[in-house]
Design a protein around this motif. Structure first.
Motif, PDB file in Angstrom:
ATOM      1  N   LYS A 151       0.848  -1.182   0.000  1.00  0.00           N
ATOM      2  CA  LYS A 151       0.000   0.000   0.000  1.00  0.00           C
ATOM      3  C   LYS A 151       0.889   1.239   0.000  1.00  0.00           C
ATOM      4  CE  LYS A 151      -4.181  -1.775   0.360  1.00  0.00           C
ATOM      5  NZ  LYS A 151      -5.242  -1.554  -0.642  1.00  0.00           N
ATOM      6  N   ILE A 152       0.316   2.365  -0.465  1.00  0.00           N
ATOM      7  CA  ILE A 152       1.041   3.634  -0.407  1.00  0.00           C
ATOM      8  C   ILE A 152       0.315   4.589   0.531  1.00  0.00           C
ATOM      9  CG2 ILE A 152       2.106   3.506  -2.692  1.00  0.00           C
ATOM     10  CD1 ILE A 152      -0.179   5.256  -3.748  1.00  0.00           C
ATOM     11  N   THR A 153       1.073   5.470   1.176  1.00  0.00           N
ATOM     12  CA  THR A 153       0.498   6.533   1.983  1.00  0.00           C
ATOM     13  C   THR A 153       1.449   7.716   1.925  1.00  0.00           C
ATOM     14  OG1 THR A 153      -0.508   7.065   4.129  1.00  0.00           O
ATOM     15  CG2 THR A 153       1.581   5.885   4.176  1.00  0.00           C
ATOM     16  N   THR A 154       0.955   8.895   2.243  1.00  0.00           N
ATOM     17  CA  THR A 154       1.748  10.120   2.164  1.00  0.00           C
ATOM     18  C   THR A 154       2.363  10.434   3.522  1.00  0.00           C
ATOM     19  OG1 THR A 154       0.193  10.951   0.503  1.00  0.00           O
ATOM     20  CG2 THR A 154       1.721  12.534   1.463  1.00  0.00           C
ATOM     21  N   ALA A 155       3.664  10.693   3.534  1.00  0.00           N
ATOM     22  CA  ALA A 155       4.351  11.008   4.787  1.00  0.00           C
ATOM     23  C   ALA A 155       3.902  12.371   5.305  1.00  0.00           C
ATOM     24  CB  ALA A 155       5.860  11.006   4.577  1.00  0.00           C
ATOM     25  N   VAL A 156       3.705  12.446   6.618  1.00  0.00           N
ATOM     26  CA  VAL A 156       3.256  13.674   7.262  1.00  0.00           C
ATOM     27  C   VAL A 156       4.306  14.105   8.270  1.00  0.00           C
ATOM     28  CG1 VAL A 156       1.464  14.723   8.702  1.00  0.00           C
ATOM     29  CG2 VAL A 156       0.846  13.021   6.994  1.00  0.00           C
ATOM     30  N   GLY A 157       4.630  15.401   8.303  1.00  0.00           N
ATOM     31  CA  GLY A 157       5.552  15.910   9.302  1.00  0.00           C
ATOM     32  C   GLY A 157       7.005  15.634   8.948  1.00  0.00           C
ATOM     33  N   ASP A 158       7.898  16.089   9.809  1.00  0.00           N
ATOM     34  CA  ASP A 158       9.332  16.015   9.513  1.00  0.00           C
ATOM     35  C   ASP A 158      10.109  15.145  10.490  1.00  0.00           C
ATOM     36  OD1 ASP A 158       9.207  17.577  11.777  1.00  0.00           O
ATOM     37  OD2 ASP A 158      10.487  19.189  11.014  1.00  0.00           O
ATOM     38  N   SER A 159       9.436  14.323  11.283  1.00  0.00           N
ATOM     39  CA  SER A 159      10.131  13.550  12.313  1.00  0.00           C
ATOM     40  C   SER A 159      11.050  12.479  11.729  1.00  0.00           C
ATOM     41  CB  SER A 159       9.134  12.897  13.274  1.00  0.00           C
ATOM     42  OG  SER A 159       8.366  11.922  12.603  1.00  0.00           O
ATOM     43  N   MET A 160      10.806  12.066  10.469  1.00  0.00           N
ATOM     44  CA  MET A 160      11.682  11.073   9.842  1.00  0.00           C
ATOM     45  C   MET A 160      12.560  11.694   8.769  1.00  0.00           C
ATOM     46  SD  MET A 160      11.420   8.231  11.349  1.00  0.00           S
ATOM     47  CE  MET A 160      12.173   7.100  10.173  1.00  0.00           C
ATOM     48  N   ARG A 161      12.684  13.017   8.802  1.00  0.00           N
ATOM     49  CA  ARG A 161      13.511  13.718   7.816  1.00  0.00           C
ATOM     50  C   ARG A 161      14.934  13.162   7.851  1.00  0.00           C
ATOM     51  NH1 ARG A 161      12.245  19.722   7.138  1.00  0.00           N
ATOM     52  NH2 ARG A 161      11.096  18.900   5.339  1.00  0.00           N
ATOM     53  N   GLY A 162      15.438  12.885   6.662  1.00  0.00           N
ATOM     54  CA  GLY A 162      16.723  12.200   6.525  1.00  0.00           C
ATOM     55  C   GLY A 162      16.501  10.850   5.865  1.00  0.00           C
ATOM     56  N   SER A 163      15.356  10.252   6.158  1.00  0.00           N
ATOM     57  CA  SER A 163      14.946   8.995   5.516  1.00  0.00           C
ATOM     58  C   SER A 163      13.689   9.206   4.679  1.00  0.00           C
ATOM     59  CB  SER A 163      14.681   7.905   6.561  1.00  0.00           C
ATOM     60  OG  SER A 163      15.858   7.584   7.269  1.00  0.00           O
ATOM     61  N   VAL A 164      12.717   9.892   5.271  1.00  0.00           N
ATOM     62  CA  VAL A 164      11.454  10.159   4.587  1.00  0.00           C
ATOM     63  C   VAL A 164      11.119  11.636   4.762  1.00  0.00           C
ATOM     64  CG1 VAL A 164       9.014   9.588   4.410  1.00  0.00           C
ATOM     65  CG2 VAL A 164      10.645   7.811   5.091  1.00  0.00           C
ATOM     66  N   GLU A 165      10.942  12.329   3.638  1.00  0.00           N
ATOM     67  CA  GLU A 165      10.639  13.748   3.680  1.00  0.00           C
ATOM     68  C   GLU A 165       9.124  13.964   3.677  1.00  0.00           C
ATOM     69  OE1 GLU A 165      13.035  16.148   3.967  1.00  0.00           O
ATOM     70  OE2 GLU A 165      14.378  14.423   4.148  1.00  0.00           O
ATOM     71  N   PRO A 166       8.648  15.081   4.266  1.00  0.00           N
ATOM     72  CA  PRO A 166       7.214  15.375   4.248  1.00  0.00           C
ATOM     73  C   PRO A 166       6.675  15.405   2.816  1.00  0.00           C
ATOM     74  CG  PRO A 166       8.362  16.881   5.722  1.00  0.00           C
ATOM     75  CD  PRO A 166       9.425  16.126   4.985  1.00  0.00           C
ATOM     76  N   GLY A 167       5.553  14.757   2.582  1.00  0.00           N
ATOM     77  CA  GLY A 167       4.933  14.748   1.268  1.00  0.00           C
ATOM     78  C   GLY A 167       5.371  13.621   0.366  1.00  0.00           C
ATOM     79  N   GLU A 168       6.396  12.867   0.758  1.00  0.00           N
ATOM     80  CA  GLU A 168       6.818  11.733  -0.062  1.00  0.00           C
ATOM     81  C   GLU A 168       5.850  10.564   0.106  1.00  0.00           C
ATOM     82  OE1 GLU A 168      11.649  12.193  -0.495  1.00  0.00           O
ATOM     83  OE2 GLU A 168      10.861  10.978   1.140  1.00  0.00           O
ATOM     84  N   LEU A 169       5.730   9.761  -0.949  1.00  0.00           N
ATOM     85  CA  LEU A 169       4.901   8.563  -0.886  1.00  0.00           C
ATOM     86  C   LEU A 169       5.711   7.437  -0.256  1.00  0.00           C
ATOM     87  CD1 LEU A 169       3.017   8.366  -4.297  1.00  0.00           C
ATOM     88  CD2 LEU A 169       2.080   8.947  -2.064  1.00  0.00           C
ATOM     89  N   VAL A 170       5.145   6.825   0.774  1.00  0.00           N
ATOM     90  CA  VAL A 170       5.784   5.714   1.462  1.00  0.00           C
ATOM     91  C   VAL A 170       5.103   4.421   1.038  1.00  0.00           C
ATOM     92  CG1 VAL A 170       6.282   4.690   3.711  1.00  0.00           C
ATOM     93  CG2 VAL A 170       6.391   7.167   3.424  1.00  0.00           C
ATOM     94  N   VAL A 171       5.902   3.388   0.737  1.00  0.00           N
ATOM     95  CA  VAL A 171       5.371   2.092   0.323  1.00  0.00           C
ATOM     96  C   VAL A 171       5.461   1.137   1.504  1.00  0.00           C
ATOM     97  CG1 VAL A 171       5.518   0.203  -1.338  1.00  0.00           C
ATOM     98  CG2 VAL A 171       6.171   2.525  -2.026  1.00  0.00           C
TER      99      VAL A 171
END
Length: 245
Positions: A151-171
């Motif tokens: 499934k895909i979902t949209t990343a929210v917030g910046d707590s994982m910045r460095g690995s996942v940026e806000p607005g990126e699609l996470v699989v």
């Protein structure tokens, strides 16, 4: 019949088939990654809870059925209130061969069955509803995982910045419903939902934000009943659109 009714009918049929083979309802529920109570709710005649996309796709993966099997009225049985009647020579394998799907489509995450507080991406617009990938490329890209397990979902917030940026699609691999190894998970804890890194240390889980601005926190063995894992993060897509006309 509406999709919710078709799914309920098909799940009852699967349950009846496996109980007839000696499998208990508790075993059936465990195979789906849900509790026996949740199984009773989604198969109840009282329509206590509907079967969402996540559970429907997980059911197909768990029992080796093609994607979409749960959403299609299956020939070979008639569903009646409180009873499922099987036709002569009914076979799950035969039904599976009647439904084929040659596309590799990843749908948006449905967290209807989660125990958390609402949608994981409620604070960020759902721009992408699904993604289709070339099947051969997808095999290499996702390590052979079937599309129905992702499934895909949209990343929210910046707590994982460095690995996942806000607005990126996470699989997410949504067939993972428990901690299996250190890595990044989507999970609910209490009334909140997160995408965080989980690390096992002895009898507790450490919740880590890759953005060092955020503090680590822990989930003890006594608190793990509040933890409900929605999936394991296997990748991401960077989303960047520039209008040129």
């Amino acid at each position: 019949m509406e999709t919710k009714d078709i799914r309920r009918s098909n799940l009852r049929t699967l349950l009846d088939e496996h109980v007839a083979q000696g499998l208990t309802k508790a075993d059936f529920a465990e195979k789906l990654g849900i509790t026996a109570s949740q199984l009773s709710q989604v198969t109840s005649n009282k329509h206590v809870r509907n079967i969402g996309d996540t559970l429907a796709r997980r059911t197909e993966v768990s029992f080796g059925l093609p994607k979409g099997w749960m959403d299609t009225i299956q020939a070979g049985f008639v569903d009646k209130p409180g009873k499922t009647e099987h036709a002569n020579n009914y076979s799950l394998q035969n039904l599976s061969r009647n439904y084929t799907d040659h596309t590799y489509r990843i749908e948006q995450l449905d967290v209807e069955l989660s125990c958390g507080g609402g949608r994981m991406n409620s604070e960020y617009p759902d721009i992408i509803q699904s993604i289709e990938v070339d099947p051969e490329y997808a095999k290499r890209m996702f390590g052979g995982r079937p599309a129905s397990s992702l499934k895909i979902t949209t990343a929210v917030g910046d707590s994982m910045r460095g690995s996942v940026e806000p607005g990126e699609l996470v699989v997410l691999d949504v067939t993972v419903s428990r901690f299996v190894s250190d890595g990044i998970y989507a999970f609910s804890y209490g009334d909140s939902v997160h995408i965080k890194r989980l690390q096992k240390l002895k009898d507790r889980l450490v919740v880590i934000s890759d953005n060092k601005t955020y503090e680590k926190w822990e989930i003890s063995s006594d608190e793990e009943e509040q933890l409900h894992i929605q999936g394991f993060v296997v990748g991401k897509w960077e989303m960047n659109y520039t209008r040129l006309g």
